[in-house]
Motif scaffolding. Structure first.
Motif, short mmCIF file in Angstrom:
data_model
loop_
_atom_site.label_atom_id
_atom_site.label_comp_id
_atom_site.label_asym_id
_atom_site.label_seq_id
_atom_site.Cartn_x
_atom_site.Cartn_y
_atom_site.Cartn_z
N TRP A 106 0.82 -1.22 0.00
CA TRP A 106 0.00 0.00 0.00
C TRP A 106 0.85 1.27 0.00
O TRP A 106 0.31 2.38 -0.08
CB TRP A 106 -0.89 0.05 1.24
CG TRP A 106 -1.80 -1.10 1.43
CD1 TRP A 106 -2.24 -2.00 0.49
CD2 TRP A 106 -2.40 -1.51 2.66
NE1 TRP A 106 -3.06 -2.92 1.06
CE2 TRP A 106 -3.18 -2.66 2.39
CE3 TRP A 106 -2.36 -1.02 3.96
CZ2 TRP A 106 -3.92 -3.33 3.38
CZ3 TRP A 106 -3.09 -1.68 4.95
CH2 TRP A 106 -3.85 -2.81 4.65
N SER A 107 2.15 1.13 0.14
CA SER A 107 2.99 2.30 0.42
C SER A 107 2.83 3.40 -0.61
O SER A 107 2.62 4.58 -0.26
CB SER A 107 4.46 1.88 0.53
OG SER A 107 4.66 1.04 1.63
N ALA A 108 2.95 3.07 -1.88
CA ALA A 108 2.88 4.12 -2.91
C ALA A 108 1.49 4.73 -2.97
O ALA A 108 1.34 5.94 -3.21
CB ALA A 108 3.27 3.54 -4.27
N SER A 109 0.45 3.92 -2.79
CA SER A 109 -0.91 4.44 -2.82
C SER A 109 -1.14 5.43 -1.69
O SER A 109 -1.66 6.53 -1.89
CB SER A 109 -1.93 3.29 -2.70
OG SER A 109 -1.83 2.42 -3.80
N ALA A 139 12.77 -0.66 -1.01
CA ALA A 139 12.18 -0.50 -2.34
C ALA A 139 10.68 -0.72 -2.33
O ALA A 139 9.98 -0.28 -3.26
CB ALA A 139 12.83 -1.47 -3.32
N SER A 140 10.17 -1.35 -1.29
CA SER A 140 8.74 -1.59 -1.17
C SER A 140 8.09 -0.62 -0.19
O SER A 140 7.06 -0.93 0.42
CB SER A 140 8.48 -3.03 -0.72
OG SER A 140 8.89 -3.94 -1.71
N GLU A 144 9.54 4.87 -6.50
CA GLU A 144 10.95 5.05 -6.81
C GLU A 144 11.24 6.52 -7.13
O GLU A 144 10.48 7.18 -7.83
CB GLU A 144 11.34 4.18 -8.00
CG GLU A 144 12.82 4.20 -8.33
CD GLU A 144 13.19 3.27 -9.47
OE1 GLU A 144 14.38 3.26 -9.84
OE2 GLU A 144 12.30 2.58 -9.99
N GLY A 145 12.33 7.02 -6.58
CA GLY A 145 12.71 8.40 -6.83
C GLY A 145 12.16 9.39 -5.83
O GLY A 145 12.49 10.57 -5.88
N GLU A 146 11.31 8.94 -4.90
CA GLU A 146 10.75 9.80 -3.86
C GLU A 146 11.13 9.24 -2.49
O GLU A 146 11.37 8.05 -2.35
CB GLU A 146 9.23 9.88 -3.99
CG GLU A 146 8.75 10.52 -5.28
CD GLU A 146 7.23 10.65 -5.33
OE1 GLU A 146 6.59 10.44 -4.27
OE2 GLU A 146 6.71 10.94 -6.41
N SER A 385 15.40 -13.66 -5.01
CA SER A 385 14.41 -14.01 -6.04
C SER A 385 13.03 -13.41 -5.82
O SER A 385 12.05 -13.89 -6.37
CB SER A 385 14.30 -15.54 -6.15
OG SER A 385 13.95 -16.11 -4.91
N ALA A 386 12.95 -12.35 -5.02
CA ALA A 386 11.68 -11.67 -4.78
C ALA A 386 11.68 -10.31 -5.48
O ALA A 386 12.71 -9.65 -5.59
CB ALA A 386 11.45 -11.48 -3.29
N ALA A 387 10.51 -9.90 -5.96
CA ALA A 387 10.36 -8.61 -6.63
C ALA A 387 9.23 -7.83 -5.97
O ALA A 387 8.21 -8.42 -5.58
CB ALA A 387 10.05 -8.81 -8.11
N PRO A 388 9.37 -6.51 -5.82
CA PRO A 388 8.28 -5.71 -5.23
C PRO A 388 7.11 -5.59 -6.19
O PRO A 388 7.30 -5.52 -7.41
CB PRO A 388 8.94 -4.36 -4.97
CG PRO A 388 10.06 -4.28 -5.97
CD PRO A 388 10.55 -5.69 -6.16
N LEU A 389 5.91 -5.59 -5.63
CA LEU A 389 4.74 -5.28 -6.44
C LEU A 389 4.87 -3.88 -7.01
O LEU A 389 5.63 -3.06 -6.49
CB LEU A 389 3.47 -5.38 -5.59
CG LEU A 389 2.95 -6.79 -5.30
CD1 LEU A 389 1.83 -6.73 -4.28
CD2 LEU A 389 2.47 -7.47 -6.56
N PRO A 390 4.16 -3.56 -8.09
CA PRO A 390 4.31 -2.25 -8.71
C PRO A 390 4.11 -1.11 -7.71
O PRO A 390 3.09 -1.05 -7.02
CB PRO A 390 3.20 -2.25 -9.78
CG PRO A 390 2.98 -3.68 -10.10
CD PRO A 390 3.19 -4.42 -8.80
N GLN A 391 5.11 -0.24 -7.62
CA GLN A 391 5.03 0.91 -6.71
C GLN A 391 4.40 2.08 -7.47
O GLN A 391 5.07 3.04 -7.85
CB GLN A 391 6.41 1.24 -6.16
CG GLN A 391 6.96 0.18 -5.22
CD GLN A 391 6.19 0.09 -3.93
OE1 GLN A 391 5.98 1.08 -3.23
NE2 GLN A 391 5.72 -1.11 -3.59
#
Length: 437
Positions: A106-109, A139-140, A144-146, A385-391
């Protein structure tokens, strides 16, 4: 424990809450005040087997913080099914906590609402520095960039849990490393009223977690580089179909799992009704339901072929819990002290041991407790081998729209209706239209 328990029907209307008054009852808009320096309110997410268990775990730690700082923390443990709606209501009403836990996806939202304190270099320095935390966890925590919108508190990833006796009875000597092996083993295990794989077909967040990983393996991100929804690519369609086909085609998931949304798949596993489950740090739940550690094993989530890694060998989303501060809290200094306390090396070891999670604080990971077999799999997955959900700001809307599409497809499968590439694409087209409306 975790974000995958989030409500099954949550819609994050970012446009409604953007720029609203933040919580804590304060009036400052420049990063908080110190009108109430001796008190804090804290919304903790339900991490353990029950809310009462969480209170029992956290209360002594909060008393320790009070003794060290003189700041009393009023604790409320909020169920995952209520947490996001409670946060959104708080951002609009101005009535809420000073500090709270949020699911990291939920972070980016929530960042886009402007209600949360940005963790810039100065604020990170107040809690010991950004470099204390593992990169994948930070990163999660926001776009990105903020500056991140929160600080990592508990880190998690997915693993494959399997029932050793059921495997032995079926003549299976090792957990599956690839999806083809999982289906092959699953057909041996799905008999006599028992099933191979558990799922939470009505849990929107869990649906997203699984299909996102499969999407990575099919080369799909669900969003393009500009952050625009891209749900109907060949890879996205293939990922969703593969997941639903475990029930519809392969018949290794019980049809009743289409209605599961409250961790029933863990109960089925603990009671020997299901042989495998994909989950985050499940040991405490299994123990609470009567399983002994020797009853189950843990392995990395399968990949198409070979070994887990980056890109198409991704086998987990970066899961976890972040800790956020509402930017107009009445006790900004106390809130930062509390975050510093909860992310200290000592507290990270205590809390993450108790909850079976991975410390996002690098130094805490050196504790021998995190070398146990289950946690080693989770730790290695998180690191390699883990990737963050779309931020992206509308990530929570993505969970609702696509998670609902997967839920509906599971319902079709349970009812015996065919699940085809065309029907999957139609559901995802509808989900994309919902995002764009």
């Amino acid at each position: 424990m975790r974000h995958l328990r989030a409500a099954a029907a949550i819609t994050l209307a970012v446009s409604v809450v953007a720029g609203v008054t933040a919580c804590g009852g304060g009036t400052s808009s420049d990063g908080g005040s110190n009108e109430s320096p001796k008190t804090l309110t804290y919304w903790a997410s339900n991490q353990g087997p029950s809310i009462e268990a969480d209170k029992k775990i956290l209360t002594p730690e909060l008393k320790k913080f009070e003794k060290e700082t003189g700041i009393k923390v009023k604790l409320e443990v909020v169920p995952w099914a209520d947490l996001l709606n409670r946060i959104l209501a708080a951002t609009t009403s101005g009535q809420g906590p000073d500090v709270l836990n949020i699911g990291n996806t939920w972070s980016a939202s929530l960042q886009s609402t402007g209600a949360l304190l940005p963790w810039d270099d100065e604020n990170f320095e107040a809690i010991g520095g950004r470099d204390r935390f593992i990169d994948s966890a930070v990163a999660s925590a926001g776009k990105e960039g903020e500056p991140p919108a929160a600080v990592p508190l508990y880190s998690l990833s997915y693993a494959l849990y399997y029932n050793k006796k059921m495997f032995a009875d079926a003549g299976i000597t090792a957990p599956p490393a690839t999806w083809d092996q999982l289906v092959e083993d699953g057909r041996k295990l799905s008999k006599d009223g028992k099933w191979a794989l558990g799922a939470e077909g009505s849990n929107l967040s869990n649906n997203i977690h699984q299909t996102f990983v499969l999407g990575q393996q099919h080369g799909a991100d669900f969003f393009d580089k500009q952050g625009k929804a891209d749900f109907t690519s060949d890879g996205a369609v293939a990922a969703v179909k593969q997941y639903v086909d475990f029930m519809a085609k392969d018949r290794i998931i019980a049809p009743g799992n289409a209605e599961y949304a409250q961790n029933q798949s863990l109960t089925d596993f603990a009671k020997g009704r299901t042989a495998m489950v994909l989950w985050q740090a499940a040991a405490t739940t299994f123990a609470a339901q009567g399983m002994k550690p020797e009853d189950w094993g843990v392995a990395p989530v399968p990949v198409p072929a070979g070994a887990p890694g980056a890109g198409k060998q991704t086998n987990s989303m970066v899961a976890g819990i972040n800790m956020a501060v509402f930017r107009n809290t009445r006790n900004i200094d106390g809130a930062k002290k509390f975050v510093k306390f909860m992310t200290s090396d000592a507290e990270q070891k205590i809390l993450c041991k108790t909850y079976g999670s991975i410390p996002p604080v690098k130094a805490a990971q050196s504790d021998p407790a995190f070398a146990a077999p289950e946690l080693k799999v989770l730790r290695d997955t998180l690191a390699t081998s883990a990737a963050p959900l779309p931020q992206v700001p509308n990530e929570s809307q993505f969970e609702t729209a696509v998670g609902t599409a997967v839920k509906e497809l599971f319902a079709d499968a349970a009812a015996g209706s065919p699940v085809t590439t065309e029907s999957v694409k139609a559901r995802l087209e509808k989900a994309q239209q919902t995002m764009q409306s």
